[in-house]
Every structure is written in C-alpha cells, then in structure tokens.
Design a protein around this motif. Structure first.
Motif, mmCIF file in Angstrom:
data_model
loop_
_atom_site.group_PDB
_atom_site.id
_atom_site.type_symbol
_atom_site.label_atom_id
_atom_site.label_comp_id
_atom_site.label_asym_id
_atom_site.label_seq_id
_atom_site.Cartn_x
_atom_site.Cartn_y
_atom_site.Cartn_z
ATOM 1 N N LYS A 193 25.712 29.268 91.887
ATOM 2 C CA LYS A 193 25.127 29.241 90.548
ATOM 3 C C LYS A 193 24.480 30.584 90.216
ATOM 4 C CE LYS A 193 24.196 24.273 90.818
ATOM 5 N NZ LYS A 193 23.138 23.231 90.818
ATOM 6 N N TYR A 194 24.479 30.902 88.922
ATOM 7 C CA TYR A 194 23.958 32.190 88.480
ATOM 8 C C TYR A 194 22.823 31.997 87.480
ATOM 9 C CZ TYR A 194 23.660 36.665 86.112
ATOM 10 O OH TYR A 194 23.186 37.830 85.575
ATOM 11 N N SER A 195 21.761 32.757 87.674
ATOM 12 C CA SER A 195 20.622 32.733 86.772
ATOM 13 C C SER A 195 20.389 34.134 86.234
ATOM 14 C CB SER A 195 19.367 32.244 87.512
ATOM 15 O OG SER A 195 18.191 32.554 86.775
ATOM 16 N N GLU A 196 20.234 34.281 84.916
ATOM 17 C CA GLU A 196 19.956 35.590 84.341
ATOM 18 C C GLU A 196 18.598 36.120 84.784
ATOM 19 O OE1 GLU A 196 20.462 35.727 80.162
ATOM 20 O OE2 GLU A 196 22.608 35.252 80.230
ATOM 21 N N ARG A 197 17.734 35.231 85.240
ATOM 22 C CA ARG A 197 16.408 35.659 85.695
ATOM 23 C C ARG A 197 16.419 36.148 87.133
ATOM 24 N NH1 ARG A 197 12.081 33.281 88.224
ATOM 25 N NH2 ARG A 197 13.169 31.278 88.324
ATOM 26 N N THR A 198 17.161 35.474 88.000
ATOM 27 C CA THR A 198 17.098 35.804 89.428
ATOM 28 C C THR A 198 18.429 36.177 90.049
ATOM 29 O OG1 THR A 198 17.354 33.463 90.016
ATOM 30 C CG2 THR A 198 15.101 34.303 89.759
ATOM 31 N N GLN A 201 22.512 32.287 93.173
ATOM 32 C CA GLN A 201 21.650 31.350 93.882
ATOM 33 C C GLN A 201 22.154 30.997 95.276
ATOM 34 O OE1 GLN A 201 18.704 30.338 92.092
ATOM 35 N NE2 GLN A 201 19.570 32.104 91.040
#
Length: 214
Positions: A193-198, A201
């Motif tokens: 999973k990908y988060s623009e914040r971090t 994952q």
C-alpha cells in the motif's frame, strides 16, 4: 567492503524493521501523484500455504563463500552492480545511496549468494528522479532466473520460487531471513500500500534457490 567468513554474524540479527528505509516512495511523493505505482506480485506468485506434490527441488550443490559483484534479472531488465550493506543503528538493513538508482546491495555480514543458507539482496524501487533498480521486481514471475556474478569468477543462477508482498508491521522475519539447508536468495524492495504522507507501507520479497552455476 568487509571480508566475509568467520566474522559473518548471520541474518538473524536483522531486526523487524528491515528494509523499511527502502520505502519512502520518493518519486511518487515528489511528483505528487500515485498514478505510476510499481507492479505488485499477484496471489498466483505466492508460495503455496501447504506443500504440494513432491518435495522441493534440492537445487545445485552449494558454492564456497565469495562476495557478489553484480545481479542480473533478465525478465525485468535488471543488470546492476552490488555493494555491501550493513545494519543501521536501529538494527534495520542499510540501503544503497538513493541517488545511484541502478545500484543494489547485499547483506555482507550474512550468507554470500550461492553459499548454503539465505543470502539477502536489496535495492530501491525509485528515487526522486524516477524508477530505480528494482522498480519492476513485483512483476517477476515464478520460474524466472536471477544471476549473481561472484568475485571468484562464477555466476550463481537462482530460480524464482515465489514473489510476495508484506505490510511492514507484519513482515515475516523468520520466513524471509531464516536459515536454509540449500543455497537460497531473497531480493527485497519496497511495495504494498502507498501513502502520500509516508510512502510505501511494506516490502516486495522474491524467494529463489540456486539451480545452476556458470
């Protein structure tokens, strides 16, 4: 690069946060878009949950220790030099410099590729400029080969057994880094999973074993 041999400490010392430093997703974060994510392995490329059919192929006889200098994965266009990697102060696997996008690393305190046991190779999926050495790793399929050029002049050829992705919080250390009775290889980059914040994952992990020597 440190000498391998009696000073090697084994893979068990790698902590549960291993390879998280690979997973910033620098390119996607800097571009402000997740429209170009790297491929992720499908469930069809995972290892079976229960052994099926005959016992696993024992592969090729182990090689003596020798540091690796280069890794090639023809199916996804990888042809990259290898540098030695140690551990960070937090106990995680260190990573190659992000600015050198076609550079991978191997855990030099552990098993050398081709030797009996589990050898570890890791590299970035991207940097701020775009895709890096293992951007296509998630697309690698079972049965494909990985070639490791060793300093003793031999080339260790590994066949892919599985390609899986794990969330960082559920990373299966023993499965990935545990001892093996035959020469095995793990190739690791970030994914999941990908988060623009971090960023990313988790990690993509390719499992392979030695099947030929040239």
């Amino acid at each position: 690069m440190r000498e391998t041999g009696s000073k090697r400490t084994g893979n068990a010392v790698i902590a549960t946060v291993t390879a998280v430093a690979l997973c910033t997703g620098a390119w996607l974060l800097s571009s402000g878009t997740a429209s170009h994510p790297p491929p992720q392995p499908s469930s069809a490329q995972a290892a079976p949950t229960r052994p099926q059919g005959p016992r696993p192929d024992p592969g090729t006889a182990p090689l003596p220790p020798s540091p690796p200098d280069r890794v090639r994965i023809p199916a996804i266009g990888v042809d990259a030099p290898l540098m030695g990697l140690g551990l960070t102060r937090q106990g995680s696997l260190d990573v190659p410099p992000s600015e050198r996008k076609n550079l991978a690393g191997w855990y030099e305190a552990g098993t050398t590729p081709g030797e009996r046991g589990t050898a570890i190779v890791a590299g970035h999926v991207d940097n701020k400029e775009g895709p890096a050495v293992f951007y296509e790793l998630g697309a690698l399929r079972k049965g494909r080969t990985i070639e490791v050029e060793r300093r003793d002049g031999s080339v260790a050829v590994f066949t892919v057994d599985a390609n899986e992705v794990y969330d960082a919080k559920d990373f299966p250390d023993e499965k990935v880094y545990g001892a093996a009775s035959r020469p095995e290889l793990r190739v690791i980059t970030c994914g999941g999973k990908y988060s623009e914040r971090t960023g990313y994952q988790g990690n993509v992990v390719v499992f392979a074993h030695l099947t030929a020597v040239r």
